[in-house]
Motif scaffolding. Sequence first.
Motif, PDB file in Angstrom:
ATOM      1  N   GLU A 139       0.836  -1.204   0.000  1.00 52.13           N
ATOM      2  CA  GLU A 139       0.000   0.000   0.000  1.00 52.13           C
ATOM      3  C   GLU A 139       0.875   1.260   0.000  1.00 52.13           C
ATOM      4  OE1 GLU A 139      -4.139  -1.266   2.243  1.00 52.13           O
ATOM      5  OE2 GLU A 139      -2.331  -0.985   3.471  1.00 52.13           O
ATOM      6  N   LYS A 140       1.964   1.222   0.748  1.00 50.21           N
ATOM      7  CA  LYS A 140       2.867   2.373   0.785  1.00 50.21           C
ATOM      8  C   LYS A 140       3.468   2.627  -0.599  1.00 50.21           C
ATOM      9  CE  LYS A 140       6.858   4.270   3.274  1.00 50.21           C
ATOM     10  NZ  LYS A 140       7.796   4.064   4.409  1.00 50.21           N
ATOM     11  N   GLU A 141       3.869   1.560  -1.263  1.00 51.44           N
ATOM     12  CA  GLU A 141       4.436   1.708  -2.608  1.00 51.44           C
ATOM     13  C   GLU A 141       3.409   2.297  -3.569  1.00 51.44           C
ATOM     14  OE1 GLU A 141       6.528  -1.066  -6.101  1.00 51.44           O
ATOM     15  OE2 GLU A 141       6.098  -1.895  -4.109  1.00 51.44           O
ATOM     16  N   LEU A 142       2.171   1.840  -3.476  1.00 51.22           N
ATOM     17  CA  LEU A 142       1.122   2.353  -4.348  1.00 51.22           C
ATOM     18  C   LEU A 142       0.837   3.828  -4.086  1.00 51.22           C
ATOM     19  CD1 LEU A 142      -1.423  -0.625  -4.387  1.00 51.22           C
ATOM     20  CD2 LEU A 142      -0.021   0.189  -6.297  1.00 51.22           C
ATOM     21  N   VAL A 143       0.878   4.242  -2.827  1.00 50.07           N
ATOM     22  CA  VAL A 143       0.624   5.641  -2.493  1.00 50.07           C
ATOM     23  C   VAL A 143       1.699   6.539  -3.086  1.00 50.07           C
ATOM     24  CG1 VAL A 143       0.672   7.316  -0.587  1.00 50.07           C
ATOM     25  CG2 VAL A 143      -0.786   5.279  -0.431  1.00 50.07           C
ATOM     26  N   TYR A 144       2.956   6.142  -2.961  1.00 42.76           N
ATOM     27  CA  TYR A 144       4.035   6.961  -3.528  1.00 42.76           C
ATOM     28  C   TYR A 144       3.946   6.992  -5.056  1.00 42.76           C
ATOM     29  CZ  TYR A 144       6.515   8.223   0.713  1.00 42.76           C
ATOM     30  OH  TYR A 144       6.856   8.804   1.915  1.00 42.76           O
ATOM     31  N   GLU A 145       3.546   5.884  -5.656  1.00 43.70           N
ATOM     32  CA  GLU A 145       3.328   5.884  -7.107  1.00 43.70           C
ATOM     33  C   GLU A 145       2.195   6.820  -7.480  1.00 43.70           C
ATOM     34  OE1 GLU A 145       2.620   1.886  -8.342  1.00 43.70           O
ATOM     35  OE2 GLU A 145       4.694   1.226  -8.027  1.00 43.70           O
ATOM     36  N   TYR A 146       1.151   6.825  -6.665  1.00 43.29           N
ATOM     37  CA  TYR A 146       0.012   7.715  -6.923  1.00 43.29           C
ATOM     38  C   TYR A 146       0.461   9.174  -6.897  1.00 43.29           C
ATOM     39  CZ  TYR A 146      -4.061  10.593  -5.849  1.00 43.29           C
ATOM     40  OH  TYR A 146      -4.993  11.598  -5.851  1.00 43.29           O
ATOM     41  N   TRP A 147       1.207   9.557  -5.859  1.00 41.83           N
ATOM     42  CA  TRP A 147       1.661  10.949  -5.774  1.00 41.83           C
ATOM     43  C   TRP A 147       2.491  11.339  -7.005  1.00 41.83           C
ATOM     44  CZ3 TRP A 147       3.204   9.984  -0.027  1.00 41.83           C
ATOM     45  CH2 TRP A 147       2.107  10.243   0.803  1.00 41.83           C
ATOM     46  N   GLU A 148       3.367  10.446  -7.429  1.00 34.36           N
ATOM     47  CA  GLU A 148       4.209  10.752  -8.586  1.00 34.36           C
ATOM     48  C   GLU A 148       3.371  10.878  -9.865  1.00 34.36           C
ATOM     49  OE1 GLU A 148       7.298  11.630  -8.553  1.00 34.36           O
ATOM     50  OE2 GLU A 148       7.548  11.255  -6.405  1.00 34.36           O
ATOM     51  N   LYS A 149       2.377  10.009 -10.014  1.00 33.86           N
ATOM     52  CA  LYS A 149       1.502  10.085 -11.199  1.00 33.86           C
ATOM     53  C   LYS A 149       0.693  11.372 -11.202  1.00 33.86           C
ATOM     54  CE  LYS A 149       1.012   5.110 -11.980  1.00 33.86           C
ATOM     55  NZ  LYS A 149       0.087   3.941 -11.909  1.00 33.86           N
ATOM     56  N   GLN A 150       0.254  11.822 -10.039  1.00 30.08           N
ATOM     57  CA  GLN A 150      -0.478  13.082  -9.975  1.00 30.08           C
ATOM     58  C   GLN A 150       0.413  14.240 -10.398  1.00 30.08           C
ATOM     59  OE1 GLN A 150      -3.597  12.007 -10.037  1.00 30.08           O
ATOM     60  NE2 GLN A 150      -4.306  13.479  -8.501  1.00 30.08           N
ATOM     61  N   LEU A 151       1.631  14.265  -9.900  1.00 31.19           N
ATOM     62  CA  LEU A 151       2.553  15.341 -10.274  1.00 31.19           C
ATOM     63  C   LEU A 151       2.952  15.261 -11.745  1.00 31.19           C
ATOM     64  CD1 LEU A 151       4.794  15.440  -7.074  1.00 31.19           C
ATOM     65  CD2 LEU A 151       3.091  17.123  -7.789  1.00 31.19           C
ATOM     66  N   ASP A 152       2.953  14.058 -12.304  1.00 32.18           N
ATOM     67  CA  ASP A 152       3.264  13.910 -13.730  1.00 32.18           C
ATOM     68  C   ASP A 152       2.250  14.642 -14.605  1.00 32.18           C
ATOM     69  OD1 ASP A 152       5.517  12.412 -13.257  1.00 32.18           O
ATOM     70  OD2 ASP A 152       4.553  10.469 -13.632  1.00 32.18           O
ATOM     71  N   LYS A 153       1.051  14.880 -14.086  1.00 33.37           N
ATOM     72  CA  LYS A 153       0.032  15.596 -14.847  1.00 33.37           C
ATOM     73  C   LYS A 153       0.432  17.050 -15.086  1.00 33.37           C
ATOM     74  CE  LYS A 153      -3.675  12.598 -13.161  1.00 33.37           C
ATOM     75  NZ  LYS A 153      -4.899  12.470 -12.338  1.00 33.37           N
ATOM     76  N   LEU A 154       1.441  17.524 -14.359  1.00 33.82           N
ATOM     77  CA  LEU A 154       1.939  18.899 -14.526  1.00 33.82           C
ATOM     78  C   LEU A 154       3.232  18.932 -15.336  1.00 33.82           C
ATOM     79  CD1 LEU A 154       1.392  20.089 -10.829  1.00 33.82           C
ATOM     80  CD2 LEU A 154      -0.059  20.610 -12.800  1.00 33.82           C
ATOM     81  N   ALA A 155       3.596  17.810 -15.951  1.00 32.98           N
ATOM     82  CA  ALA A 155       4.888  17.714 -16.634  1.00 32.98           C
ATOM     83  C   ALA A 155       5.039  18.746 -17.739  1.00 32.98           C
ATOM     84  CB  ALA A 155       5.078  16.302 -17.194  1.00 32.98           C
ATOM     85  N   ASN A 156       3.945  19.062 -18.439  1.00 34.09           N
ATOM     86  CA  ASN A 156       4.023  20.016 -19.553  1.00 34.09           C
ATOM     87  C   ASN A 156       4.313  21.444 -19.091  1.00 34.09           C
ATOM     88  OD1 ASN A 156       3.536  18.009 -21.423  1.00 34.09           O
ATOM     89  ND2 ASN A 156       1.315  18.371 -21.478  1.00 34.09           N
ATOM     90  N   GLU A 157       4.213  21.691 -17.797  1.00 34.28           N
ATOM     91  CA  GLU A 157       4.466  23.044 -17.289  1.00 34.28           C
ATOM     92  C   GLU A 157       5.918  23.242 -16.896  1.00 34.28           C
ATOM     93  OE1 GLU A 157       1.368  24.761 -14.882  1.00 34.28           O
ATOM     94  OE2 GLU A 157       0.010  23.104 -15.338  1.00 34.28           O
ATOM     95  N   HIS A 158       6.736  22.192 -17.033  1.00 39.81           N
ATOM     96  CA  HIS A 158       8.190  22.285 -16.913  1.00 39.81           C
ATOM     97  C   HIS A 158       8.644  22.882 -15.578  1.00 39.81           C
ATOM     98  CE1 HIS A 158       8.226  21.139 -21.100  1.00 39.81           C
ATOM     99  NE2 HIS A 158       7.497  22.189 -21.411  1.00 39.81           N
ATOM    100  N   PHE A 159       8.105  22.352 -14.497  1.00 43.31           N
ATOM    101  CA  PHE A 159       8.565  22.770 -13.180  1.00 43.31           C
ATOM    102  C   PHE A 159       9.922  22.138 -12.892  1.00 43.31           C
ATOM    103  CE2 PHE A 159       3.876  23.228 -12.470  1.00 43.31           C
ATOM    104  CZ  PHE A 159       3.895  24.601 -12.230  1.00 43.31           C
TER     105      PHE A 159
END
Length: 391
Positions: A338-358
């Motif tokens: 579950e911990k691994e899935l949560v960290y993957e979830y957070w990273e996938k959410q932030l990936d949605k902002l990838a086009n904004e080049h933070f």
Amino acid sequence: MDNPFDFSDIAPYSDDVFHQKMQSLVKEPGFEHAVKYVMPHVDYQKFVEQLLSIQDKNSFQLGVMAPFLEQLEKGTTDGITFSGVENLQRDMSYTFMSNHRDIVLDASFLNLMLIKHRLPTSEIAIGSNLLIYDWITDLVKLNKSFIVKRGIPRAQALDAARQLSAYIHYAITEKHESVWIAQREGRAKDSNDVTQESLVKMLGLEGGDALASNIMSLNVLPLSISYEYDPNDYLKAKEFLMKSKNPDHKKSEHDDLLSMETGILKSKGRVHLHCGKCITPMIADATEGMNRIDTVKTICHMIDCSIHAGYRIYPINYIAYEAVSGSTEFADKYTPAEKELVYEYWEKQLDKLANEHFSADDRLFMLKKMQEMYANPLINQIKATTDCAID
């Protein structure tokens, strides 16, 4: 009730104008676009025929909104659960005051749960800042919503507060309608839910000089809303980042629309609503002998304690608490998987902002903000169990 206020600009539409307003609404291109966006397989003309066959708000909620919300529950959640229903009396009207996670769905899911338990639905407070188009105003007022005026000149703010207070008192005591209102203006982006004193002061404006008795007449019932996943978490984290770089940063209308669409249509995991106990019976003893300032603070504290105690805590909250605090005291509440899935979830959410080049630092800042969002409900619940005397 001898009341000097005209509520027509803020109150839900009366049933005698429901059909007329609906006839206008279905002709709006923006409404048609929105319907097709959230229900892509809809036959719009048949849907219009259905809408025009409805004559009142309750029938609209039961015949249209409830089935739509049930579809949302099925398609975007892993189920909605509801507890504390034993704290509701069928013949009483309540002021449901809740934490605020989602712009649209917090009150909508409450009404869906009330319908499923064969209880009357509530009228819904909605900020005027969200009424970007006239057709949205028509839609929400057809759906038992009343308007909270935002962004008005300071000189008009007290009159608006008095009108709103009078309307809520009128709805509870004269119309015998329950109402829903968030415990603060806008969502708590960091999920640190604290009742605004100005809200309690507003509710206490109508009535006699005693604020406590004015509040008691509203049957305030704290409501805790817990989403396993907040679809807008990455957008909220981005807003924190923008404000850290520019304290004057303001969201655009597009941002609000994106937040509404994301909250409605994206996955929320498990959702739980808990009704606490109505605080009316407790207010008199808790505030006896207090001045107005301390009375407001005490009532806010009572609401906060109830909301915090009523959260449903999920593995992501425990995992975020560990990330924020460094403590492993709740390690038995989740599995390594579950911990691994949560960290993957957070990273996938932030990936949605990838086009904004933070930058990498920006991404780390947003990750920490997301972790704080998910940790704060648990932090507040821990405090509630130690600092609050809750039955």
